[in-house]
Design a protein around this motif. Structure first.
Motif, PDB file in Angstrom:
ATOM      1  N   GLU A   1       0.019   4.246   0.557  1.00  9.34           N
ATOM      2  CA  GLU A   1      -0.261   5.145   1.681  1.00  9.34           C
ATOM      3  C   GLU A   1       0.458   4.693   2.947  1.00  9.34           C
ATOM      4  OE1 GLU A   1      -4.489   5.741   2.036  1.00  9.34           O
ATOM      5  OE2 GLU A   1      -4.412   7.338   0.547  1.00  9.34           O
ATOM      6  N   GLN A   2       0.739   3.364   3.039  1.00  7.65           N
ATOM      7  CA  GLN A   2       1.476   2.888   4.209  1.00  7.65           C
ATOM      8  C   GLN A   2       2.879   3.484   4.245  1.00  7.65           C
ATOM      9  OE1 GLN A   2       2.155  -1.341   5.215  1.00  7.65           O
ATOM     10  NE2 GLN A   2      -0.027  -1.485   4.865  1.00  7.65           N
TER      11      GLN A   2
ATOM     12  N   TYR B   1      -0.111  -0.193   9.789  1.00  7.75           N
ATOM     13  CA  TYR B   1       0.911  -1.199   9.528  1.00  7.75           C
ATOM     14  C   TYR B   1       0.335  -2.552   9.943  1.00  7.75           C
ATOM     15  CZ  TYR B   1       3.394   3.227   9.818  1.00  7.75           C
ATOM     16  OH  TYR B   1       3.768   4.524   9.661  1.00  7.75           O
TER      17      TYR B   1
ATOM     18  N   MET C   1      10.047   6.096  16.328  1.00 10.20           N
ATOM     19  CA  MET C   1      10.984   6.611  15.327  1.00 10.20           C
ATOM     20  C   MET C   1      11.694   7.860  15.852  1.00 10.20           C
ATOM     21  SD  MET C   1      11.147   4.826  12.546  1.00 10.20           S
ATOM     22  CE  MET C   1      11.200   3.426  13.626  1.00 10.20           C
TER      23      MET C   1
ATOM     24  N   GLU D   1       3.726   6.260   2.817  1.00  8.06           N
ATOM     25  CA  GLU D   1       3.601   7.697   3.078  1.00  8.06           C
ATOM     26  C   GLU D   1       3.328   7.954   4.556  1.00  8.06           C
ATOM     27  OE1 GLU D   1       0.624   8.870   0.275  1.00  8.06           O
ATOM     28  OE2 GLU D   1       2.137   9.325  -1.243  1.00  8.06           O
ATOM     29  N   ALA D   2       2.497   7.079   5.145  1.00  6.11           N
ATOM     30  CA  ALA D   2       2.228   7.220   6.576  1.00  6.11           C
ATOM     31  C   ALA D   2       3.532   7.084   7.358  1.00  6.11           C
ATOM     32  CB  ALA D   2       1.217   6.170   7.028  1.00  6.11           C
ATOM     33  N   ALA D   3       4.368   6.127   6.939  1.00 10.80           N
ATOM     34  CA  ALA D   3       5.643   5.931   7.619  1.00 10.80           C
ATOM     35  C   ALA D   3       6.529   7.166   7.447  1.00 10.80           C
ATOM     36  CB  ALA D   3       6.348   4.686   7.078  1.00 10.80           C
ATOM     37  N   ARG D   4       6.445   7.781   6.257  1.00 11.71           N
ATOM     38  CA  ARG D   4       7.216   9.013   6.037  1.00 11.71           C
ATOM     39  C   ARG D   4       6.741  10.101   6.986  1.00 11.71           C
ATOM     40  NH1 ARG D   4       6.987  10.865  -0.004  1.00 11.71           N
ATOM     41  NH2 ARG D   4       7.954  12.785   0.650  1.00 11.71           N
ATOM     42  N   MET D   5       5.403  10.234   7.103  1.00 14.64           N
ATOM     43  CA  MET D   5       4.859  11.240   8.009  1.00 14.64           C
ATOM     44  C   MET D   5       5.249  10.931   9.453  1.00 14.64           C
ATOM     45  SD  MET D   5       2.840  13.431   6.216  1.00 14.64           S
ATOM     46  CE  MET D   5       1.829  14.161   7.474  1.00 14.64           C
ATOM     47  N   ASP D   6       5.377   9.628   9.751  1.00 15.03           N
ATOM     48  CA  ASP D   6       5.730   9.227  11.111  1.00 15.03           C
ATOM     49  C   ASP D   6       7.216   9.393  11.393  1.00 15.03           C
ATOM     50  OD1 ASP D   6       3.261   8.662  12.059  1.00 15.03           O
ATOM     51  OD2 ASP D   6       3.331   6.511  11.709  1.00 15.03           O
ATOM     52  N   GLY D   7       7.956   9.893  10.421  1.00 15.32           N
ATOM     53  CA  GLY D   7       9.362  10.180  10.664  1.00 15.32           C
ATOM     54  C   GLY D   7      10.293   9.018  10.417  1.00 15.32           C
ATOM     55  N   ALA D   8       9.819   7.989   9.690  1.00 18.98           N
ATOM     56  CA  ALA D   8      10.683   6.865   9.390  1.00 18.98           C
ATOM     57  C   ALA D   8      11.514   7.188   8.153  1.00 18.98           C
ATOM     58  CB  ALA D   8       9.847   5.609   9.160  1.00 18.98           C
TER      59      ALA D   8
ATOM     60  N   ASP E   1       0.837  -1.198   0.000  1.00 24.97           N
ATOM     61  CA  ASP E   1       0.000   0.000   0.000  1.00 24.97           C
ATOM     62  C   ASP E   1       0.876   1.254   0.000  1.00 24.97           C
ATOM     63  OD1 ASP E   1      -1.901   1.892   0.305  1.00 24.97           O
ATOM     64  OD2 ASP E   1      -2.442   1.357   2.360  1.00 24.97           O
TER      65      ASP E   1
ATOM     66  N   ALA F   1       5.400   6.507  15.453  1.00 25.59           N
ATOM     67  CA  ALA F   1       6.052   7.798  15.223  1.00 25.59           C
ATOM     68  C   ALA F   1       6.946   8.172  16.398  1.00 25.59           C
ATOM     69  CB  ALA F   1       5.006   8.881  14.991  1.00 25.59           C
TER      70      ALA F   1
ATOM     71  N   TYR G   1      10.746  -1.590   8.863  1.00 21.84           N
ATOM     72  CA  TYR G   1       9.483  -1.733   9.592  1.00 21.84           C
ATOM     73  C   TYR G   1       8.262  -1.872   8.687  1.00 21.84           C
ATOM     74  CZ  TYR G   1      12.175  -0.469  13.681  1.00 21.84           C
ATOM     75  OH  TYR G   1      13.104  -0.468  14.677  1.00 21.84           O
ATOM     76  N   VAL G   2       8.386  -1.490   7.426  1.00 21.53           N
ATOM     77  CA  VAL G   2       7.220  -1.600   6.550  1.00 21.53           C
ATOM     78  C   VAL G   2       7.464  -2.630   5.443  1.00 21.53           C
ATOM     79  CG1 VAL G   2       5.616  -0.377   5.048  1.00 21.53           C
ATOM     80  CG2 VAL G   2       6.601   0.796   7.017  1.00 21.53           C
TER      81      VAL G   2
ATOM     82  N   PHE H   1      -5.089   8.775   6.517  1.00 19.94           N
ATOM     83  CA  PHE H   1      -5.240   8.439   5.107  1.00 19.94           C
ATOM     84  C   PHE H   1      -6.578   7.783   4.831  1.00 19.94           C
ATOM     85  CE2 PHE H   1      -0.754   8.801   5.794  1.00 19.94           C
ATOM     86  CZ  PHE H   1      -0.274   9.356   4.633  1.00 19.94           C
TER      87      PHE H   1
ATOM     88  N   ALA I   1      -4.029   3.156   6.080  1.00 25.66           N
ATOM     89  CA  ALA I   1      -2.580   2.921   6.002  1.00 25.66           C
ATOM     90  C   ALA I   1      -2.000   2.471   7.332  1.00 25.66           C
ATOM     91  CB  ALA I   1      -1.856   4.186   5.503  1.00 25.66           C
TER      92      ALA I   1
ATOM     93  N   ASP J   1       7.964  14.781   7.974  1.00 26.40           N
ATOM     94  CA  ASP J   1       7.903  14.439   9.395  1.00 26.40           C
ATOM     95  C   ASP J   1       8.312  15.601  10.290  1.00 26.40           C
ATOM     96  OD1 ASP J   1      10.362  13.709   7.990  1.00 26.40           O
ATOM     97  OD2 ASP J   1      11.143  13.282   9.982  1.00 26.40           O
TER      98      ASP J   1
END
Lengths: 306, 369
Positions: A199-200, B87, B102, A202-209, A197, B99, A217-218, B81, B85, B73
């Protein structure tokens, strides 16, 4: 007329009630059962039978039942241990290489870049080269110490040539087999990457990964299931690798590259010892089934974790 | 918590311009809804604010600081989303704490914050389940929880309710409104559903083909649409749009000719309206009512009884359809020929090219409130 029309629903109701109980499934199952019998059970039983016989094609007159003597002979022969060890080394190394490189290549090929489609086709191409041809290509064009490409490169760098099949026989076989099986892993894992996915990520990007954390992790958890599939499929085929060994090292030097499959070949077609080869075959079947049980456990485990 | 300012923000792709210069100021603790038909650029605009899409022109300011080149971030924004989205291999608690993990926050602190968010969203009992075992609404709440845990400057929602069934959507809508009050946070919400926009927004931003059509409070947009696009997009059933010609414009009133012999007199006037110029009359379905005589005539073709209200679809002589919204009493039958009158003070008027003509007096709903 009226009878016919009233009878129809009754017949339908009876048919419905009888479903699953009265239908004779034997004729439907019989063809596949018969095919399985012919293709699996007959050779298996024959192999078991031969493994209990003294049966050497060079001495056809000395035939007879010898009980477990073939097994005793094989199990007390150190070649068997070498062969089992070699099989484990070859299978394990190729599995490791193909999972690691397959994952990396899949992630790379999933990026958008110019010539992406061509690159994908080229990466997957080795899978479509048949094993003897692949082995010949590597033997004569790549690893040959006189006219091989690798030797030419190392010599141009002043490092001298390596006689691959003499000095590094198992490594050479591993390289050739890995070259053939990395594309398979890449293909499976690339399709898995495409189902990740968007968006997964992108969500990880937003979460600072960062890129590495996203991979860890993804991507890796997402690929865990297809990776177990790759391991299972490849194990099945890697346990029976034969052509690559026959074409390049013929199991040598000594028994350095003799795997179980190759040992059976040596027994059956070089020593003409059908009985001994059958016994080795039965041992191989037992070992393969032990591996299969573990693999199925792993696969079932990853399925359950979802 | 945060203000967001967009100055002439643009998004240019190779072939076309997705966002054609948007100016917008989102004030602190405001609930702003981007609404528009699919492909209007509303999601792109949100993703540009989030940092997932590059801004190719103009400036984005977060709390007065230019944020165009700040990675997503570090903008201090959290996004929910459309597909949630989540995990899939992590538990609810791990999802929500990802988050913070991280960011290198201590485990005990993560647990506290996750627990806090779980309490707000009533997820406490689900913390060690995986997303695959949750219902759509629960997943949605986890996705929101993941945003809450980060304590962001602003929340960004990308069509978060579109994967839920109708009943759950209404429930989550109320829950989101409650959350907005409880968290006191700036929120930007993207939807194509004008009902969501009307019910939740402090301010609605109507987008069409990458441009702002109108920005305003829900009732402002409903009563004073800036153009025909907004008039047609906001409100369900749609506003009736009737072609007309100016018959006479005198002090205090404007006379319209409907072309089929009927005429309407609107209170208020506009200097630029010359007699004979074509206009479009916009009439909300609830401002129309059945009458013995009236300017609009037609045959009832479809009746929808919704219980508390009924919708009558009329076919006029020219083939146009008009919708009338009435109470539950039966006013007409299928195939019946009827006349309609209109509360003219609630009518909107547009030029032939779709711009609103400001005949308007004050907002009737505001006057009541």
């Amino acid at each position: 007329m009226s009878q016919a029309t009233t009878a129809a629903p009754g017949a339908a109701a009876r048919g419905r009630a009888g479903r699953g109980r009265k239908v004779n499934t034997f004729p439907l199952l019989a063809p596949s059962v018969a095919a399985l019998l012919v293709w699996m059970i007959v050779p298996l039983v024959l192999t078991l039978w031969y493994s209990l016989q003294r049966y050497n094609l060079l001495y056809p007159e000395r035939r007879g039942f010898v009980g477990l003597q073939n097994y005793v002979y094989i199990l007390s022969d150190s070649t068997l241990q070498t062969a089992i060890l070699n099989t484990i080394v070859l299978t394990g190394a190729v599995l490791l290489l193909s999972v690691v490189f397959g994952t990396l290549l899949a992630v790379l090929l999933n990026q958008e870049f110019w010539g992406q489609n061509l690159a994908r086709v080229l990466v997957i191409a080795p899978f479509f080269v048949m094993p003897p041809v692949a082995a010949l290509i590597w033997k004569t064009m790549m690893m040959n110490p006189i006219q091989g490409v690798i030797a030419w490169v190392t010599q141009s760098l002043g490092l001298g040539a390596i006689s691959w099949f003499q000095n590094w026989p198992m490594l050479s076989i591993i390289i050739i087999v890995a070259w053939q099986w990395i594309p398979f892993a890449t293909l499976i894992l690339l399709t898995a990457m495409q189902s990740l996915d968007h968006e997964q990520m992108e969500a990880a990007r937003m979460d600072g990964a960062g890129a590495i954390s996203r991979f860890r992790y993804v991507v890796i958890p997402h690929l865990s299931r297809p990776i177990t599939i790759v391991i299972m499929m490849e194990t099945i085929f890697l346990l029976s690798v034969f052509a690559e060994i026959l074409v390049t090292t013929s199991g040598g030097p000594g028994h350095a590259t003799t795997t179980l499959t190759y040992l059976i070949y040596i027994r059956a077609l070089l020593s003409f010892n059908i009985g001994g080869a059958s016994a080795a075959g039965v041992i191989a079947i037992v070992l393969a089934n032990i591996v299969a049980v573990f693999l199925m456990r792993i696969v079932a485990g990853t399925l359950e974790r979802r | 918590m945060a203000t967001l300012t967009l100055n002439g923000v643009r998004k240019k792709y190779e072939r076309f311009d997705a966002i054609k210069g948007v100016d917008l100021a989102v004030t602190d603790r405001e609930f702003v809804v981007f609404v528009g038909p699919s492909g209007c650029g509303k999601s792109t605009l949100l993703r540009m604010i989030a940092g997932l899409e590059e801004i190719t022109g103009g400036d984005l300011l977060i709390d007065g600081v230019r944020a165009n080149d700040i990675p997503p971030d570090r903008r201090g924004l959290a996004m929910v989303f459309q597909s949630y989205a989540l995990y899939p291999h992590m538990t609810v608690a791990e999802n929500m704490g990802f988050a913070l993990r991280m960011a290198g926050v201590a485990k005990a602190e993560i647990a506290t914050k996750v627990g806090e968010a779980a309490r707000i969203l009533q997820l406490e009992k689900l913390l060690d389940r995986r997303p695959g075992k949750l219902s759509g609404g629960q997943r949605q709440r986890v996705a929101i929880g993941r945003a809450i845990v980060r304590n962001p400057k602003a929340f960004l929602f990308d069509e978060p309710l579109s994967n839920l069934d109708a009943a759950l959507r209404v429930q989550m809508r109320i829950e989101l409104a409650r959350l907005h009050q409880e968290l006191n946070a700036t929120m930007i919400y993207v939807t194509h559903d004008q009902v969501e926009a009307m019910t939740m927004a402090d301010r609605i931003v109507v987008l069409n083909a990458g441009k702002l059509e109108q920005v305003g409070s829900p009732l402002e947009l409903y009563h004073n649409p800036a153009n025909i696009f907004v008039a047609g997009f906001i409100g369900a059933p749609k506003m009736n749009l009737v072609d007309a010609k100016v018959a006479a414009a005198s002090a205090g009133e404007t006379r319209l000719d409907l072309g089929d012999g009927g005429g309407v007199v609107l209170p208020g006037a506009e200097a630029g309206l010359a007699p004979g110029s074509p206009v479009v009359l916009g009439l909300r379905p609830e401002t129309l009512s059945f009458a013995a005589t009236g300017p609009f005539r037609g045959i009832v073709r479809v009746i929808e009884h919704l219980g508390g209200e009924s919708l009558y679809y009329l076919e006029r002589a020219g083939g146009d359809t008009m919708v009338v919204k009435t109470g539950e009493a039966v006013f007409a039958r299928l195939g019946e020929s009827v006349s309609l009158t209109v509360r003219t003070e609630r009518a909107s008027l547009f030029t032939a090219d779709g711009k609103a003509i400001g005949l308007r007096r004050d907002n009737p709903a505001r006057a009541v409130a």
